[in-house]
Design an enzyme around this catalytic site. Sequence first.
Site, PDB file in Angstrom:
ATOM      1  N   HIS A  97       0.842  -1.206   0.000  1.00  0.00           N
ATOM      2  CA  HIS A  97       0.000   0.000   0.000  1.00  0.00           C
ATOM      3  C   HIS A  97       0.870   1.246   0.000  1.00  0.00           C
ATOM      4  CE1 HIS A  97       0.864  -1.041   4.188  1.00  0.00           C
ATOM      5  NE2 HIS A  97       0.804   0.259   4.440  1.00  0.00           N
ATOM      6  N   HIS A 113       0.824   5.446   1.060  1.00  0.00           N
ATOM      7  CA  HIS A 113       0.151   6.506   1.821  1.00  0.00           C
ATOM      8  C   HIS A 113       0.119   7.798   1.013  1.00  0.00           C
ATOM      9  CE1 HIS A 113       0.422   4.447   5.846  1.00  0.00           C
ATOM     10  NE2 HIS A 113       1.389   3.819   5.215  1.00  0.00           N
TER      11      HIS A 113
HETATM   12  P1  5GP Z   1       2.018   0.847   7.294  1.00  0.00           P
HETATM   13  O1  5GP Z   1       2.588   1.275   8.603  1.00  0.00           O
HETATM   14  O2  5GP Z   1       1.962  -0.656   7.154  1.00  0.00           O
HETATM   15  O3  5GP Z   1       2.673   1.511   6.104  1.00  0.00           O
HETATM   16  O4  5GP Z   1       0.551   1.426   7.261  1.00  0.00           O
HETATM   17  C1  5GP Z   1      -0.586   0.714   7.606  1.00  0.00           C
HETATM   18  C2  5GP Z   1      -1.689   1.734   7.714  1.00  0.00           C
HETATM   19  O5  5GP Z   1      -2.923   1.070   7.630  1.00  0.00           O
HETATM   20  C3  5GP Z   1      -1.682   2.514   9.027  1.00  0.00           C
HETATM   21  O6  5GP Z   1      -1.580   3.896   8.743  1.00  0.00           O
HETATM   22  C4  5GP Z   1      -3.010   2.142   9.681  1.00  0.00           C
HETATM   23  O7  5GP Z   1      -3.600   3.215  10.353  1.00  0.00           O
HETATM   24  C5  5GP Z   1      -3.833   1.687   8.490  1.00  0.00           C
HETATM   25  N1  5GP Z   1      -4.833   0.676   8.824  1.00  0.00           N
HETATM   26  C6  5GP Z   1      -4.609  -0.481   9.507  1.00  0.00           C
HETATM   27  N2  5GP Z   1      -5.759  -1.195   9.601  1.00  0.00           N
HETATM   28  C7  5GP Z   1      -6.714  -0.486   8.942  1.00  0.00           C
HETATM   29  C8  5GP Z   1      -8.095  -0.717   8.686  1.00  0.00           C
HETATM   30  O8  5GP Z   1      -8.688  -1.714   9.104  1.00  0.00           O
HETATM   31  N3  5GP Z   1      -8.758   0.230   7.964  1.00  0.00           N
HETATM   32  C9  5GP Z   1      -8.122   1.356   7.494  1.00  0.00           C
HETATM   33  N4  5GP Z   1      -8.877   2.227   6.815  1.00  0.00           N
HETATM   34  N5  5GP Z   1      -6.821   1.600   7.712  1.00  0.00           N
HETATM   35  C10 5GP Z   1      -6.112   0.695   8.429  1.00  0.00           C
END
Ligand code: 5GP
Length: 139
Positions: A101, A103
Amino acid sequence: MGQETCIFCKIVNGEIPSATIYEDEFCRVILDIAPMAKGHAILLVKKHYPDLFAIDPDTASGVLCAAAKVGEAMKKALSCDGINLLQNNGPAAGQTVFHLHFHLIPRWNGDGLSLGGPQGSYAEGEAAKIAEQIRSCME
Ligand code: 5GP
Ligand code: ZN
């Protein structure tokens, strides 16, 4: 984490509801549940890749175009002055969900949000050496 238990696969498939902004054959873009700023979105790649390193060229092209499209809309809708496009690979880099993913974080002049700025410097010849080390590992 297997695809069966992957939360982002469930969101992509619509099994778990999300505030969806955009969807196409490559991705679904939703609002992050714990935003770094109001409007912080995450672009979920539809195929389950754990991180960036296995991405195929069509998907890479598709998701970058989608990020640009959504980013343009965010600038208009949120009247933000800029957008950070971030992508974490591995726990050391802050990745917490192991489904690829990106951001999209809206930024306003003077918002004070810290994502870490430039730090450190290279000693004489060090940058050339590190660049060569990385180049030598490219296929
Ligand atoms: P990472 O740290 O892996 O780059 O980002 C994961 C992101 O996914 C985090 O910013 C977290 O807030 C978001 N996230 C995790 N679980 C969920 C969810 O169930 N729904 C949504 N909309 N965002 C999520
Ligand atoms: Zn997944």
